[in-house]
Structures are given as structure tokens and as C-alpha cells.
Design a protein around this motif. Structure first.
Motif, short mmCIF file in Angstrom:
data_model
loop_
_atom_site.label_atom_id
_atom_site.label_comp_id
_atom_site.label_asym_id
_atom_site.label_seq_id
_atom_site.Cartn_x
_atom_site.Cartn_y
_atom_site.Cartn_z
N ILE A 40 0.85 -1.19 0.00
CA ILE A 40 0.00 0.00 0.00
C ILE A 40 0.88 1.25 0.00
O ILE A 40 1.74 1.41 0.86
N ALA A 41 0.66 2.07 -1.00
CA ALA A 41 1.37 3.34 -1.14
C ALA A 41 0.39 4.36 -1.72
O ALA A 41 -0.76 4.02 -2.04
N GLN A 42 0.82 5.60 -1.86
CA GLN A 42 -0.03 6.66 -2.41
C GLN A 42 -0.72 6.19 -3.69
O GLN A 42 -0.08 5.61 -4.56
N ASP A 43 -2.03 6.40 -3.77
CA ASP A 43 -2.88 6.08 -4.93
C ASP A 43 -3.15 4.60 -5.13
O ASP A 43 -3.76 4.22 -6.13
N SER A 44 -2.71 3.74 -4.20
CA SER A 44 -3.04 2.31 -4.30
C SER A 44 -4.54 2.12 -4.12
O SER A 44 -5.17 2.79 -3.30
N GLU A 45 -5.11 1.20 -4.88
CA GLU A 45 -6.50 0.79 -4.70
C GLU A 45 -6.46 -0.40 -3.74
O GLU A 45 -5.85 -1.42 -4.05
N ILE A 169 -5.79 -7.20 4.88
CA ILE A 169 -5.71 -6.66 3.52
C ILE A 169 -6.04 -7.77 2.53
O ILE A 169 -5.45 -8.84 2.57
N VAL A 170 -6.99 -7.50 1.64
CA VAL A 170 -7.41 -8.48 0.64
C VAL A 170 -6.66 -8.27 -0.68
O VAL A 170 -6.06 -9.21 -1.19
N THR A 171 -6.71 -7.06 -1.21
CA THR A 171 -5.99 -6.77 -2.45
C THR A 171 -5.35 -5.39 -2.38
O THR A 171 -5.84 -4.50 -1.70
N VAL A 172 -4.26 -5.26 -3.13
CA VAL A 172 -3.59 -3.96 -3.31
C VAL A 172 -3.26 -3.87 -4.79
O VAL A 172 -2.60 -4.74 -5.35
#
Length: 173
Positions: A40-45, A169-172
Motif C-alpha cells: 500500500i502506497a499513495q494512490d493504491s486501490e 488486507i485483501v488486495t492492493v
């Protein structure tokens, strides 16, 4: 005949060495892929399951349902929660404790308003009833009903509560 046997043995050794090399490359690629997991980073969905509790009591959970989705850095979830999720990858779990001030804020005594009784629909004149207003983004809670006024509380229902999120967390993307 000796040449044929020698060639068969040599071919068997080459196949064995080739298979060992393939296994080694496969193991390396799997290890490399694990190291290169998307975090997870900036703008990650991001999609995640959570269980929310306060004072040891579960308030809500989306486990067994659809994961909550948000875009990192888009102010779609609590900022302090979002900051704690940075760097996690799919499959990671984390417990995030937020003080009331870092969640929905402390209870603000100035956020209560007295409204004439006749301005509130009769069926809504019950303590604990949540109301909505067109010009106000959150719920409004009836905190007191008197003879001639209704006291409305504009604090968020979770204001003043320390919160604990158990996140998976499921998806990144």
C-alpha cells in the motif's frame, strides 16, 4: 554398444541437471515474487476486511461480506488508520488502535442544539433516534426529549470512543 550406453548416461545426467536448474530458477522466481509484493502506497486501490471494536466490544465488521475499498491518500477513510495501513500487502493483518481524538474526535458539548418540538416529526422524538439533514453530512442523534424542545447531538456517534480496528488486507493494486 558402449557408446550408446555412455550417451544414455550422459543424456540422463544432462536431463537431471536441467531439471535441477529449472527447479532452482522456479524457486528463485517464487522468492523474488514474494519480495516484490505490491504494498500500500499513495494512490493504491486497496480492499480490506475489518472488525471494529471499542472498550472490548465489537461495534461492526465486514468479515463474511464485501471488503471495504478505498484509494490510499484520497481521504476516504480515517487519516490515522490510512497511515497505519501504508506498506502492508495483500494477506497482511494488523491491529490498529486509535485514540478518540485520532478517530472521530472527542465529544464536543457545543455540538448539541435545542430544537422546538414541533420541528421534529413525532415518530422521531425518541432518544437515540438518528436523523438526517440535507445540509449536514453525518447522522444527527436525538439525545433528549423535553416538554417543548428536542435536544439534537451533532457529534459523530463514535465521537469520544477509542477504537481498535483488526484489519486484513485483501488486495492492493
Amino acid at each position: 554398444m558402449l557408446t550408446i550406453v555412455s550417451n544414455v548416461v550422459r543424456n540422463a545426467r544432462l536431463k537431471s541437471a536441467s531439471m535441477a536448474l529449472c527447479s532452482l530458477l522456479l524457486a528463485f522466481n517464487m522468492a523474488y515474487a514474494q519480495e516484490e509484493a505490491i504494498v500500500i502506497a499513495q494512490d493504491s486501490e486497496v480492499a480490506f476486511f475489518y472488525t471494529l471494536s471499542s472498550g472490548g466490544e465489537q461495534i461492526e465488521s465486514n468479515k463474511g461480506g464485501e471488503p471495504l475499498t478505498y484509494t490510499q491518500g484520497a481521504n476516504q477513510i480515517l487519516p490515522k488508520l490510512e497511515a497505519q495501513l501504508e506498506g502492508l500487502a495483500a494477506g497482511d493483518t494488523k491491529e490498529v488502535a486509535l485514540a478518540a481524538a485520532d478517530a472521530y474526535g472527542e465529544i464536543d458539548p457545543e455540538a448539541k442544539r435545542e430544537v422546538p418540538l414541533e420541528q421534529i416529526p413525532e415518530q422521531a422524538r425518541q432518544v437515540g433516534m438518528q436523523l438526517q439533514a440535507q445540509d449536514y453530512p453525518g447522522p444527527i442523534v436525538v439525545s433528549e426529549v423535553r416538554e417543548d424542545v428536542v435536544v439534537l447531538d451533532f457529534n459523530h456517534p463514535m465521537a469520544g470512543k477509542d477504537l481498535v480496528f483488526l484489519v486484513e488486507i485483501v488486495t492492493v493494486k
